[in-house]
Design a protein around this motif. Structure first.
Motif, PDB file in Angstrom:
ATOM      1  N   GLY A 143      -1.810   2.528   4.962  1.00 26.28           N
ATOM      2  CA  GLY A 143      -3.086   1.946   5.388  1.00 26.28           C
ATOM      3  C   GLY A 143      -2.938   0.785   6.349  1.00 26.28           C
ATOM      4  O   GLY A 143      -3.850   0.488   7.119  1.00 26.28           O
ATOM      5  N   GLY A 180       0.828  -1.206   0.000  1.00 29.79           N
ATOM      6  CA  GLY A 180       0.000   0.000   0.000  1.00 29.79           C
ATOM      7  C   GLY A 180       0.860   1.252   0.000  1.00 29.79           C
ATOM      8  O   GLY A 180       2.006   1.252   0.450  1.00 29.79           O
ATOM      9  N   ILE A 208     -11.760  -8.793   4.785  1.00 29.48           N
ATOM     10  CA  ILE A 208     -12.312  -9.537   3.661  1.00 29.48           C
ATOM     11  C   ILE A 208     -11.707 -10.947   3.704  1.00 29.48           C
ATOM     12  O   ILE A 208     -10.491 -11.103   3.664  1.00 29.48           O
ATOM     13  CB  ILE A 208     -11.961  -8.836   2.348  1.00 29.48           C
ATOM     14  CG1 ILE A 208     -12.679  -7.482   2.296  1.00 29.48           C
ATOM     15  CG2 ILE A 208     -12.332  -9.688   1.144  1.00 29.48           C
ATOM     16  CD1 ILE A 208     -11.885  -6.401   1.636  1.00 29.48           C
TER      17      ILE A 208
HETATM   18  C1  LIG Z   1       5.389  -0.424  -7.164  1.00 35.20           C
HETATM   19  C2  LIG Z   1       3.970  -0.231  -6.775  1.00 35.20           C
HETATM   20  C3  LIG Z   1       3.016  -0.027  -7.759  1.00 35.20           C
HETATM   21  C4  LIG Z   1       1.692   0.155  -7.420  1.00 35.20           C
HETATM   22  N1  LIG Z   1       0.787   0.338  -8.425  1.00 35.20           N
HETATM   23  C5  LIG Z   1      -0.507   0.499  -8.120  1.00 35.20           C
HETATM   24  C6  LIG Z   1      -1.459   0.689  -9.161  1.00 35.20           C
HETATM   25  O1  LIG Z   1      -1.135   0.716 -10.346  1.00 35.20           O
HETATM   26  N2  LIG Z   1      -2.762   0.860  -8.805  1.00 35.20           N
HETATM   27  C7  LIG Z   1      -3.143   0.834  -7.489  1.00 35.20           C
HETATM   28  O2  LIG Z   1      -4.326   0.999  -7.244  1.00 35.20           O
HETATM   29  N3  LIG Z   1      -2.267   0.648  -6.497  1.00 35.20           N
HETATM   30  C8  LIG Z   1      -0.963   0.486  -6.772  1.00 35.20           C
HETATM   31  N4  LIG Z   1      -0.055   0.311  -5.751  1.00 35.20           N
HETATM   32  C9  LIG Z   1      -0.531   0.316  -4.346  1.00 35.20           C
HETATM   33  C10 LIG Z   1      -0.823  -1.049  -3.720  1.00 35.20           C
HETATM   34  O3  LIG Z   1      -0.144  -2.076  -4.394  1.00 35.20           O
HETATM   35  C11 LIG Z   1      -2.312  -1.349  -3.685  1.00 35.20           C
HETATM   36  O4  LIG Z   1      -2.948  -0.440  -2.811  1.00 35.20           O
HETATM   37  C12 LIG Z   1      -2.645  -2.777  -3.241  1.00 35.20           C
HETATM   38  O5  LIG Z   1      -4.034  -3.021  -3.370  1.00 35.20           O
HETATM   39  C13 LIG Z   1      -2.262  -3.078  -1.818  1.00 35.20           C
HETATM   40  O6  LIG Z   1      -2.365  -4.471  -1.612  1.00 35.20           O
HETATM   41  P1  LIG Z   1      -1.597  -5.162  -0.418  1.00 35.20           P
HETATM   42  O7  LIG Z   1      -1.943  -6.600  -0.423  1.00 35.20           O
HETATM   43  O8  LIG Z   1      -0.154  -4.854  -0.485  1.00 35.20           O
HETATM   44  O9  LIG Z   1      -2.273  -4.453   0.824  1.00 35.20           O
HETATM   45  P2  LIG Z   1      -1.638  -3.764   2.098  1.00 35.20           P
HETATM   46  O10 LIG Z   1      -0.698  -2.684   1.708  1.00 35.20           O
HETATM   47  O11 LIG Z   1      -1.130  -4.800   3.013  1.00 35.20           O
HETATM   48  O12 LIG Z   1      -2.927  -3.124   2.719  1.00 35.20           O
HETATM   49  C14 LIG Z   1      -3.594  -2.062   2.062  1.00 35.20           C
HETATM   50  C15 LIG Z   1      -4.853  -1.704   2.850  1.00 35.20           C
HETATM   51  O13 LIG Z   1      -5.806  -2.735   2.736  1.00 35.20           O
HETATM   52  C16 LIG Z   1      -6.159  -3.237   4.011  1.00 35.20           C
HETATM   53  N5  LIG Z   1      -6.316  -4.692   3.823  1.00 35.20           N
HETATM   54  C17 LIG Z   1      -5.420  -5.551   3.304  1.00 35.20           C
HETATM   55  N6  LIG Z   1      -5.952  -6.781   3.218  1.00 35.20           N
HETATM   56  C18 LIG Z   1      -7.210  -6.704   3.700  1.00 35.20           C
HETATM   57  C19 LIG Z   1      -8.278  -7.633   3.883  1.00 35.20           C
HETATM   58  N7  LIG Z   1      -8.168  -8.927   3.548  1.00 35.20           N
HETATM   59  N8  LIG Z   1      -9.447  -7.179   4.398  1.00 35.20           N
HETATM   60  C20 LIG Z   1      -9.593  -5.872   4.746  1.00 35.20           C
HETATM   61  N9  LIG Z   1      -8.625  -4.985   4.599  1.00 35.20           N
HETATM   62  C21 LIG Z   1      -7.450  -5.370   4.074  1.00 35.20           C
HETATM   63  C22 LIG Z   1      -5.056  -2.822   4.932  1.00 35.20           C
HETATM   64  O14 LIG Z   1      -5.515  -2.645   6.254  1.00 35.20           O
HETATM   65  C23 LIG Z   1      -4.639  -1.506   4.329  1.00 35.20           C
HETATM   66  O15 LIG Z   1      -5.504  -0.501   4.771  1.00 35.20           O
HETATM   67  C24 LIG Z   1       1.295   0.143  -6.059  1.00 35.20           C
HETATM   68  C25 LIG Z   1       2.238  -0.062  -5.065  1.00 35.20           C
HETATM   69  C26 LIG Z   1       3.566  -0.235  -5.402  1.00 35.20           C
HETATM   70  C27 LIG Z   1       4.555  -0.446  -4.311  1.00 35.20           C
END
Ligand SMILES: Cc1cc2nc3c(=O)[nH]c(=O)nc-3n(C[C@H](O)[C@H](O)[C@H](O)COP(=O)(O)OP(=O)(O)OC[C@H]3O[C@@H](n4cnc5c(N)ncnc54)[C@H](O)[C@@H]3O)c2cc1C
Lengths: 470, 400
Positions: A84, A80, A207
């Motif tokens: 978050g 994220g 979720i």
């Molecule tokens: C190089 C890079 C490129 C990226 N490109 C994009 C892009 O093109 N588009 C985009 O939208 N984002 C992008 N992102 C941001 C990020 O990857 C997204 O927000 C992604 O959805 C986060 O997923 P995660 O599993 O890492 O979640 P986390 O970072 O672990 O969590 C994100 C949020 O979701 C919540 N969460 C996680 N899992 C759950 C669950 N099962 N139930 C309820 N809440 C939950 C957490 O509490 C937190 O608030 C990018 C990030 C990086 C580092």
């Protein structure tokens, strides 16, 4: 910062009974891995991290935390970009061991997945059936579907195909008290309940599974580059593409600062380093249509001063362009120790005016700026390069970020298009919402999390337990 | 037929009426339930006929329901053709909106039916359409809205931007909410470049033409008449040359047998069958997998019990209209027998029972549809309704 607290002993025993000692992390050294997400400036130390490996364990954990009145922070892969999943004195519930694809149903074109499944793995599992999962955050090979659903993530190809919320058919939520519910999209005559929970950033529960839609792999996909000597011209070409009646599947802008960094990295794709801005435009469909659409896009580029238009001549060349685009963020890591990526959306026609303005703001704070973003959606990602050990630079980044945010909101835009509010943008929420809207969102939160246990201090600038404005 | 009170006016006037109602409701909290409220975009001077065909209304004990209409909120608030967005008053007619868009070469993915309904009604009904699979359903087109809460407070959600994840996604919740959570007074919509050409091919029976989306059609509709005649409709929209080529390819595949080519979408699909009083329209969402079997179980009902159906196989949804009570009962038992698995987070506890939504019908229809809903979802929904102070029985009565 106060001294790190510890998990109360009886809670520790309960949690350990659910996940085993291998599923509970308390060691300060190991907790370091969970102190931040990909936004490195916001940090916190969790009391502990728990890693359930089944739905039942997940539910039992949430119930136990609720009984102990301990706040929790859901976490996927931690990619994220809004802080978050940062936890202060709360328990991180990480979904990374819940990574089974429960079912791929080619006939129904759906996949039922656990929250810890890596986004790109869904498409990989669907590929043998000629299907794919459409939303493609640039982080797709690392982030989890649970994180995507929690943030309503976007990606380059969401321009035509729509964002995560457009591809989730239903989900199961574990509410902060451990109750579960399967939420659909209103097909039972009720409200679009999943629609409300998608993008709720872990503040109303975790979720525990999602049913996502799959789509056929495109017949023909081709990409082109429009190269410009001015970033404003590229912005104008973006609007022109749509005015010519075209909605490409992707339309991204990469600026010179980014190209220079990418071309110096292992992701070099042969992008010319002397161009101020490159548009990546992709079309898919039947071969003849793709051909015609590329011609329209090329026309739009030339009419707005593109000095060159290059159509990728092979699939390898096309993939190289996308690799360059998607790895740009990682490549910036070579240019500076830290990167702060803003995420704002403006009406598309404002790009022409705002791109130079954003450059001016960065210059005025003496900061290096690199842009690569979802131009077709008007979704800006100005990247400010800095070194977090330099306190003065950090404060300039914060100020420049804030100024950019205001600029975008004043232009009719919004403070986040895909990275979410998290902890980073809570302070910007009043730029967009009045007290009535904030109070209603606070009340919605309160209805599902009356004890204020789910991902505290995220998303809403209100004292959520009392529901009053801060 | 009941009497009713019609409230029509500016947003301010509607807000005042709501605030007054809230007071009346409070005063009488102990003795009688608050007055029933029906939100509509209808411009009809006499709302009474509305009330007989909507479950929220007909089931009421209230002899004097309040009908709020947005009909007078019909102005353009902000049109940004180059940004592909428009914000209009909820009471604008769909026909007027589409005309404004066409002048600028723009378009909204709506089919030709119900053009006399209001834009707010279209959003609040959130009904499925043939364009859902290609352009996304109504909720994807709703970028923002302005609403009056049931207490008459004005709230604004969203902006003229294509993506927005700031805060909870209220526009998604309000699209399809049928006026239960408040009154939509303005809506901001995502627009699309208008297709140069839209045309359809209509032909009998199932010919497997859509396997693997071979056809290149932009939408697929199955239309079943009350006589049980089943027609397939392929819809093409896009650049002139592209539509012509794709259409010709499908024609070639089908051969000329029974092929009836129709130039306009309107004539091909859309004209809704005339509505008979007391008829009910159900929305069924069996998904792609169970669509064919659901269709069969409904069409196989012999004789006069057959519904008129419009089905969208690509999005796995359909609308079925029944004109008699016995037809409905037969459908209900047919659906109860249908093998259907409602996916669930816990695969071991997969639910059964096809999701059925009611588009239009009487109290018995509403009760039956309600009973099929998952109790856990209903519980979540009632928490949301409480936050909004939702009217106990309000119903959107726009699309008749
Ligand atoms: C190089 C890079 C490129 C990226 N490109 C994009 C892009 O093109 N588009 C985009 O939208 N984002 C992008 N992102 C941001 C990020 O990857 C997204 O927000 C992604 O959805 C986060 O997923 P995660 O599993 O890492 O979640 P986390 O970072 O672990 O969590 C994100 C949020 O979701 C919540 N969460 C996680 N899992 C759950 C669950 N099962 N139930 C309820 N809440 C939950 C957490 O509490 C937190 O608030 C990018 C990030 C990086 C580092």
């Amino acid at each position: 910062m106060h001294a790190a607290s510890r998990l109360p002993e009886e809670v520790r025993l309960t949690l350990e009974a659910i996940v085993g000692s291998h599923g509970l992390i308390e060691d300060p050294g190991r907790l370091l891995a969970y102190e931040a997400d990909a936004l490195t400036t916001r940090k916190g130390t969790p009391l502990a991290v728990v890693l359930p490996d089944s739905r039942e364990a997940l539910i039992a954990l949430v119930r136990a935390l609720h009984a102990a009145d301990l706040p929790f922070v859901p976490r996927g892969a931690g990619t994220g970009l809004s802080g978050g999943s940062v936890a202060h004195d709360s328990v991180v519930v990480a979904t990374t061991r819940l990574r089974r694809i429960l079912e791929v149903d080619p006939e129904n074109r759906t996949a039922l997945v656990e929250p810890g499944v890596i986004t790109a793995e869904i498409s990989a599992a669907a590929a043998p059936h000629g299907l794919r999962y459409l939303p493609d955050p640039a982080s797709a090979t690392a982030c989890t579907i649970g994180g995507n659903v929690a943030m309503n993530s976007g990606g380059p190809h969401c321009l035509k195909h729509g964002v995560t919320s457009d591809h989730v058919l239903g989900l199961e939520i574990v509410l902060p008290d451990g109750e579960t519910a399967w939420l659909g999209r209103g097909e039972d005559g009720g409200l679009d309940l999943a629609g409300l929970f998608i993008g709720s950033e872990g503040t109303v529960g975790i979720i525990s599974s999602a049913l996502v839609g799959l789509a056929p792999v495109a017949g023909t996909t081709r990409a082109m580059l429009g190269l410009f000597d001015g970033v404003g011209d590229a912005g104008a070409a973006v609007s022109d593409v749509f005015e010519r009646g075209l909605v490409p599947v992707a339309l991204e802008l990469i600026d010179r600062a980014t190209i220079e960094v990418v071309e110096a990295s292992i992701f070099a794709a042969g992008l010319p380093t002397d161009t101020e801005a490159a548009l990546v435009i992709e079309c898919e469909g039947q071969a003849e249509d793709v051909e015609a659409e590329l011609a329209i896009a090329a026309e739009a580029c030339r009419a707005n001063g593109a000095r060159e238009v290059r159509v990728a001549q092979s699939e390898a060349e096309r993939l190289a362009i996308w690799r360059a685009r998607k790895k740009a963020y990682g490549a910036l890591g070579r240019a500076a120790p830290d990167v702060f990526v803003q995420d704002a959306v403006v009406p598309r026609t404002e790009l022409v005016r705002l791109l130079p303005e954003i450059r001016r703001i960065a210059d005025s704070y003496g900061l290096r700026l690199a842009n690569f973003f979802h131009a077709g959606d008007g979704n800006l990602h100005p990247n400010l390069l800095f070194d977090r050990r330099d306190a003065d630079e950090v404060s300039r980044v914060e100020k420049a970020g804030e100024e950019i945010m205001r600029l975008c909101v004043d232009a009719g835009g919004t403070i986040t298009g895909e990275h979410g509010v998290g902890s980073d943008k809570v302070r910007h929420m009043p730029l967009l919402f009045g007290s009535g809207e904030l109070a209603l969102m606070g009340a919605l939160h309160h209805a599902f999390d009356p004890a204020g246990l789910a991902n505290p201090d995220k998303l809403l600038p209100v004292d959520r337990v009392g529901g009053s404005a801060r | 037929m009941k009497s009713s009170t019609l409230v029509s006016g500016s947003e301010q006037e509607l807000a005042e009426a709501l605030a007054a109602l809230r007071t009346r409701g409070r005063e009488s909290e102990e003795a009688v339930p608050g007055p029933e409220v029906v939100v509509t975009g209808s411009a009809r001077p006499d709302p009474a006929p509305l009330l007989d065909s909507f479950p929220g209304a007909v089931g009421s004990e209230d002899p004097d329901p309040i009908v709020l209409t947005t009909a007078r909120l019909s102005e353009v608030i902000e049109f940004r053709p180059r940004d592909l967005t428009i914000e209009v008053g909820a009471g604008m007619r769909m026909r007027e909106l589409l005309r404004l868009l066409e002048e600028r070469g723009l378009w909204l993915p709506v089919s030709g039916e119900g053009l006399e309904r209001s834009v707010g009604g279209w959003v609040a009904a959130g009904s499925p359409s043939m364009w859902d699979s290609a352009f996304g359903p109504v909720r994807r087109q709703l970028l923002g809205c302005r609403m009056l809460t049931t207490a008459g407070e004005t709230l604004n959600w969203g902006r003229h931007v294509m993506k927005n994840v700031a805060g909870y996604d209220l526009p998604r919740l309000l699209a399809g909410s049928r006026g239960r959570l408040g009154v939509l007074t303005r809506v901001t919509l995502r627009l699309w470049p208008g297709p140069e050409n839209t045309s359809v091919l209509s032909f009998p029976g199932e010919s497997g033409w859509d396997q693997g989306d071979f056809s290149g059609a932009d939408a697929r509709v199955i239309h079943v008449s009350r006589d049980g005649e089943l027609r397939e409709i392929a819809v093409f929209a896009g650049r002139e040359e592209s539509v012509r080529r794709r259409r010709a390819a499908l024609r070639g595949f089908l051969g000329s047998d029974g092929l009836h080519a129709s130039e306009s979408v309107e004539t091909g699909i859309v004209a809704p069958p005339p509505r008979t009083p007391g008829s009910a329209v159900y929305r069924l969402t069996p998904g792609r997998r169970y669509l064919a079997s659901t269709l069969r179980s409904l069409v196989d009902t012999t004789d006069r019990g057959r519904p008129a159906i419009r089905a969208w196989p690509r999005s796995g949804s359909m609308l079925a209209r029944f004109d008699t009570a016995s037809a409905r009962e037969r459908m209900q038992s047919a659906l109860d027998r249908l093998e259907f698995r409602w996916p669930d987070g816990d695969p071991m506890a997969a639910g059964t029972g096809l999701p059925v939504g009611l588009e239009r019908g009487g109290p018995a229809d509403l009760e039956w549809a309600q009973e099929r809903r998952k109790p856990s979802a209903v519980a979540i929904e009632s928490r949301i309704e409480k936050v909004f102070g939702a009217w106990p029985r309000s119903w959107l009565a726009d699309h008749i």
